[in-house]
Design an enzyme around this catalytic site. Sequence first.
Site, PDB file in Angstrom:
ATOM      1  N   GLY A 196      25.588  -0.843  70.608  1.00  0.00           N
ATOM      2  CA  GLY A 196      25.634  -0.280  69.269  1.00  0.00           C
ATOM      3  C   GLY A 196      26.761  -0.795  68.401  1.00  0.00           C
ATOM      4  O   GLY A 196      27.047  -1.997  68.337  1.00  0.00           O
ATOM      5  N   ILE A 197      27.432   0.126  67.734  1.00  0.00           N
ATOM      6  CA  ILE A 197      28.507  -0.232  66.805  1.00  0.00           C
ATOM      7  C   ILE A 197      29.642  -0.930  67.544  1.00  0.00           C
ATOM      8  O   ILE A 197      30.212  -1.910  67.048  1.00  0.00           O
ATOM      9  CB  ILE A 197      29.012   1.024  66.079  1.00  0.00           C
ATOM     10  CG1 ILE A 197      27.907   1.606  65.185  1.00  0.00           C
ATOM     11  CG2 ILE A 197      30.236   0.700  65.228  1.00  0.00           C
ATOM     12  CD1 ILE A 197      28.254   2.954  64.572  1.00  0.00           C
ATOM     13  N   ASP A 250      36.146   5.926  82.046  1.00  0.00           N
ATOM     14  CA  ASP A 250      35.470   7.083  81.478  1.00  0.00           C
ATOM     15  C   ASP A 250      36.529   7.845  80.688  1.00  0.00           C
ATOM     16  O   ASP A 250      37.452   8.429  81.267  1.00  0.00           O
ATOM     17  CB  ASP A 250      34.888   7.949  82.594  1.00  0.00           C
ATOM     18  CG  ASP A 250      34.189   9.197  82.070  1.00  0.00           C
ATOM     19  OD1 ASP A 250      34.341   9.529  80.878  1.00  0.00           O
ATOM     20  OD2 ASP A 250      33.494   9.851  82.870  1.00  0.00           O
ATOM     21  N   TYR A 253      30.056  18.443  67.098  1.00  0.00           N
ATOM     22  CA  TYR A 253      30.119  17.026  66.741  1.00  0.00           C
ATOM     23  C   TYR A 253      30.729  16.855  65.356  1.00  0.00           C
ATOM     24  O   TYR A 253      31.627  16.032  65.148  1.00  0.00           O
ATOM     25  CB  TYR A 253      28.725  16.407  66.801  1.00  0.00           C
ATOM     26  CG  TYR A 253      28.724  14.903  66.576  1.00  0.00           C
ATOM     27  CD1 TYR A 253      28.854  14.024  67.639  1.00  0.00           C
ATOM     28  CD2 TYR A 253      28.608  14.371  65.287  1.00  0.00           C
ATOM     29  CE1 TYR A 253      28.875  12.653  67.441  1.00  0.00           C
ATOM     30  CE2 TYR A 253      28.624  13.001  65.072  1.00  0.00           C
ATOM     31  CZ  TYR A 253      28.755  12.151  66.153  1.00  0.00           C
ATOM     32  OH  TYR A 253      28.773  10.784  65.949  1.00  0.00           O
ATOM     33  N   LYS A 274      34.321  15.005  64.393  1.00  0.00           N
ATOM     34  CA  LYS A 274      34.430  13.886  63.462  1.00  0.00           C
ATOM     35  C   LYS A 274      35.308  14.238  62.264  1.00  0.00           C
ATOM     36  O   LYS A 274      36.004  13.368  61.715  1.00  0.00           O
ATOM     37  CB  LYS A 274      33.035  13.438  63.019  1.00  0.00           C
ATOM     38  CG  LYS A 274      32.242  12.779  64.148  1.00  0.00           C
ATOM     39  CD  LYS A 274      32.990  11.597  64.748  1.00  0.00           C
ATOM     40  CE  LYS A 274      32.172  10.853  65.785  1.00  0.00           C
ATOM     41  NZ  LYS A 274      32.907   9.699  66.357  1.00  0.00           N
ATOM     42  N   VAL A 305      22.696   5.019  61.983  1.00  0.00           N
ATOM     43  CA  VAL A 305      22.769   3.592  62.268  1.00  0.00           C
ATOM     44  C   VAL A 305      21.707   3.259  63.316  1.00  0.00           C
ATOM     45  O   VAL A 305      21.502   4.023  64.268  1.00  0.00           O
ATOM     46  CB  VAL A 305      24.163   3.193  62.802  1.00  0.00           C
ATOM     47  CG1 VAL A 305      24.264   1.671  62.945  1.00  0.00           C
ATOM     48  CG2 VAL A 305      25.256   3.711  61.881  1.00  0.00           C
ATOM     49  N   THR A 346      20.905   2.055  66.323  1.00  0.00           N
ATOM     50  CA  THR A 346      21.459   1.718  67.640  1.00  0.00           C
ATOM     51  C   THR A 346      20.716   2.575  68.664  1.00  0.00           C
ATOM     52  O   THR A 346      19.777   3.291  68.332  1.00  0.00           O
ATOM     53  CB  THR A 346      22.975   2.022  67.719  1.00  0.00           C
ATOM     54  OG1 THR A 346      23.161   3.453  67.669  1.00  0.00           O
ATOM     55  CG2 THR A 346      23.737   1.364  66.569  1.00  0.00           C
TER      56      THR A 346
END
Length: 255
Positions: free
Chosen positions: A12-13, A59, A148, A152, A181, A183
């Site tokens: 992804g990103i 991790d 979430y 953020k 996005v 992904t």
Amino acid sequence: MSTALVTGATAGIGREFCEQLAAKGEDLVLVARDAARLERVADELRERHGVAVEVLVADLSDRAQLQRVADRLGEADRPVDVLVNNAGYGLATPFAQSEIADEERLLDVLVRAVLVLSHSAARAMTTRGHGRIINVSSVAGYLAGGPYSAAKAYVTTLTESLSGQLRGTGVTATAVCPGYVVTEFHERAGIDHGARSGPLWLDAADLVREALADAERGRAVSVPSAQYKAIATALRHLPRGVVRRATTRSPRGGR
């Protein structure tokens, strides 16, 4: 020759950050959990761009493993010039039905890892008088969408604060706030977003290109794409009651 460390580097990103940084001649330190995938991506980047690539299996929800990454950022004899805090994921289960251990792991990756690694990088970079910290946040941070969104919002606010504190040191901090996005993010989280096409879905290459340009300019916040700049501006200025009512369900992962 400078070096960039990227977390969540294999997809992804994060993978796109690696591609574009390597294309600029940056050596890389790749951080992710999957050792086999890390080695495969590292080999591809070495072959395609001719840069040195180090792999660091970690991790970030595990404090001891996170500290190994922080220690790598602090090494004076092998300096890291660019940190990209990109590792992250979402949860599909509504908050009240989720397991608290899952929520705590999410918080460790999205919040604590960003805090710890940004601190280690800022300390090492200010000692040398140069460097860039790029923290991948989300437009979801402007919403009222559960843990979430809260995580953020923390990342964006922390980065804005860090950007101000670092002014004049030669080190910059930029929060990148993408929207949706294209992904594997949503697929891995078990979140169904249909065909994942249309004006609200961003191409990862375009997003990263704009984010790197904003970081090079020293901008505290980068919101890639005209459409999400408009959305973020609206969300920042709307009354919070309107935002809460518009958030009909928890967006368990916005990028």
